[in-house]
Enzyme design. Structure first.
Site, PDB file in Angstrom:
ATOM      1  N   CYS A  68     -13.619  14.766   2.024  1.00  0.00           N
ATOM      2  CA  CYS A  68     -15.061  14.641   1.792  1.00  0.00           C
ATOM      3  C   CYS A  68     -15.645  13.549   2.698  1.00  0.00           C
ATOM      4  CB  CYS A  68     -15.299  14.301   0.321  1.00  0.00           C
ATOM      5  SG  CYS A  68     -17.015  13.899  -0.087  1.00  0.00           S
ATOM      6  N   CYS A 317      -0.177  39.615   1.864  1.00  0.00           N
ATOM      7  CA  CYS A 317       0.469  38.488   1.197  1.00  0.00           C
ATOM      8  C   CYS A 317      -0.474  37.294   1.084  1.00  0.00           C
ATOM      9  CB  CYS A 317       1.763  38.102   1.911  1.00  0.00           C
ATOM     10  SG  CYS A 317       1.590  37.748   3.668  1.00  0.00           S
TER      11      CYS A 317
END
Length: 357
Positions: A68, A317
């Protein structure tokens, strides 16, 4: 006493309260933004279902999340100055190629840097460089960008550099044809970088992102299994999958029609068949697949079969998550997995909207 992490509900309560009780001992990852934060972050709080919690910064970044910019979780007091110095330099010069020679040029011993970062953050400086680069690539791609040369071309300086590497990769294949039909390999561009396809005249044998580390081993194993060799060239099967992959990335297709030559054991083929039953826009855990196969005790074997898949995107996958909803390992890179899941979620949402019109 070693820190024992509270359950996720307790950590979410701490996040909402901006509590400093677990500062440096737990971090929140936000699925919808791809960001990880301190629990004290002043940013707007995510919904509970969109959060994951990890003990370490390394676990957050390994799972495909980037730091962040408001709470700056990579900044921690009391650690060695060289860590903060290099992180600040990375912020100032994010596009620089941070090689060991570059560290030496700046007066740093690479081994000293490696140890300082491992002690302070649980990962090396070059790990952080790589994860930041791939995280930024994923963000730009999610915003609609095309291939980003330096970041998505895996270090190749030009398309010709990749062509040379591709020819070298295929050219070192063993000659095992013994009068059998040759396999052919070619590559095509995608928004996530080049993909390598290997096929005979009618069936696709392999489809992988060009920078998958296991690709050379996969090519050698494929040739030994079919007792043939791989030459550079195109076949109708490669033309078909190239067109279908283009339609997939443009949001027009999620079910592929190219005939597949599936190697593997009967168990692996069973797992791959279950993977192909997962609709685009949805995900499953390894345990879900094991239960669908009516063999809940084989979760680890399901994971190994998932990793043995050589048909990226086609056998999806990437739609497998950890039991806690986290991004698990993906041969093409977690940043690609995150991008593919977001892409498919957009396709699924658009399809549902069209059905209601």
């Amino acid at each position: 006493m070693l820190f024992e992490r509270p359950d996720d509900d307790t950590l979410y309560d701490a996040l909402i309260a901006r509590s400093a009780d677990y500062e440096g001992q737990a971090y929140v990852c936000v699925k919808t933004t791809g960001i990880f934060c301190r629990l004290t972050c002043p940013a707007r709080k995510p919904k509970r279902e969109n959060t994951l919690f990890f003990d370490t910064i390394a676990a957050c970044m390994h799972s495909g999340f980037r730091p962040c910019q408001r709470c700056k979780p990579l900044e921690q007091p009391g650690r060695e100055p060289i860590v903060d110095e290099l992180l600040a330099a990375l912020d100032r010069e994010p596009q620089l190629r941070w090689t060991e020679d570059e560290l030496v040029r700046r007066g740093h011993d690479p081994s000293t840097v490696r140890r300082a970062f491992k002690r302070g953050l649980g990962m090396t400086f070059h790990d952080i460089v790589r994860y930041r680069r791939l995280g930024e690539a994923a963000r730009q791609l999610a915003d609609g960008a095309r291939v980003i040369d330096a970041q998505l071309d895996a270090g190749y300086d030009s398309p010709s550099g990749f062509r040379t590497a591709f020819q070298r990769l295929v050219g070192k294949a063993p000659a095992l044809s013994q009068n059998r039909e040759l396999l052919f390999a070619d590559w095509f561009e995608t928004p996530l970088g080049p993909m390598v396809a290997v096929a005979d005249q009618t069936h696709l044998h392999l489809l992988e992102f060009h920078d998958r580390k296991a690709l050379p081993t996969e090519l050698e194993a494929l040739q030994k299994r079919v007792r043939s060799s791989v030459a550079i060239g195109r076949t109708p099967a490669i033309d078909q999958i190239a067109a279908e992959i283009r339609d997939y990335f443009e949001g027009r297709l999620t079910v592929f029609k190219t005939p597949l030559a599936l190697g593997g054991t009967p168990f692996e083929k069973h797992v791959w068949a279950k993977l192909m039953e997962i609709p685009a826009g949805q995900t499953r855990a390894y345990g879900d697949l094991a239960r669908d196969m009516e063999r809940p005790e084989v979760v680890r074997a399901v994971g190994r079969a998932n990793g043995a898949n050589q048909l990226a995107i086609i056998v999806p996958c990437h739609r497998i998550l950890g039991a806690d909803g986290s991004l698990t390992g993906y041969g093409g890179g977690l940043w690609r997995k995150q991008w593919l899941l977001r892409h498919e979620e957009k396709i699924s949402t658009q399809a549902k909207m069209e059905e209601t019109v």
